[in-house]
Design a protein around this motif. Structure first.
Motif: not given
Lengths: 114, 111
Positions: A24-27, A30-37, A93-98, A103-110
């Motif tokens: 659930y991104p920050i209100p 409009d952009t969501v990224y997924w990463y695997q670590q 999540s992120a938002t384009a602001q020019g 990026l603002f990351f969540g705490s992750g799912t293990q």
């Protein structure tokens, strides 16, 4: 301030099972990224969405799929799980602001696949 | 996409200034440079972002030379809690493009 929320925080699955991770991104982001670590590794880009459309794909296996819904939350669906899928999965999540993407990351799912 | 190169690891004593340099030789005109900090089992956290010259905030400074082919993150007077992995990313604005983490710099701060 609201942050990126990921659920579940921990998930244990057996081989060949399926898993669904939610983000659930920050209100108003409009952009969501997924990463695997993996353990001791750097985050690997999987997939990104902008305005509910897939924007780019990285090293995401064909067994994985993802989408971004009308409320901007995103889900990563993983099928036929393998032992090697055990990792920490981050959503950002992120938002384009020019400017450059911030990026603002969540705490992750293990995810642990047994 | 601009590839980044950083030192794999650095060691520092508490109270010292730490400078971590990132090379991004093929940075594009519209790319911004962003640095993140990551603690074990946590998501990366934004530290600072810049386009050119120098940017400073409450936690760090970012120095970018005129050719923008490298950037240096400066952490003043580090403490034990600054022990983490630091990543620099080069990103094109507003494209939701593939933001790839390179091999970060593992900073170890000791007494």
């Amino acid at each position: 301030a609201a942050g990126v929320i990921q659920s579940p925080r921990h998930l244990i699955k057996e081989k060949r099972e399926t898993a669904t991770l939610k983000c659930y991104p920050i209100p108003r982001h409009d952009t969501v990224y997924w990463y695997q670590q993996g353990p001791g590794q750097d985050p690997q880009f999987l997939i990104s969405f902008y305005e509910k459309m897939q924007s780019d794909k990285g090293s995401i296996p064909d067994r994985f799929s993802a989408q971004q819904f009308s409320d901007y939350h995103s889900e990563l669906n993983m099928s036929s799980l393998e032992l090697g899928d055990s990792a920490l999965y981050f959503c950002a999540s992120a938002t384009a602001q020019g400017r450059g993407e911030k990026l603002f990351f969540g705490s992750g799912t293990q995810l642990s696949v047994l | 996409l601009a590839k980044t190169t950083q030192p794999i690891s650095m060691d520092s004593y508490e109270g010292q200034e730490v400078n971590i340099t990132c090379s991004h030789n093929n940075i594009a005109t519209n790319d911004y440079i962003t640095w993140y900090q990551q603690f074990p089992s946590q998501g990366p956290r934004f530290i600072i972002q810049g386009y050119k010259t120098k940017v400073t905030n409450e936690v760090a400074s970012l120095f970018i030379p005129a050719d923008r082919k490298s950037s240096t993150l400066s952490l003043p007077r580090v403490s034990l809690s600054d022990t983490a992995v630091y990543y620099c990313l080069v990103s094109l604005t507003g494209t939701a493009s593939k933001l790839t983490f390179g091999t970060g710099t593992r900073l170890q701060v000791t007494l």
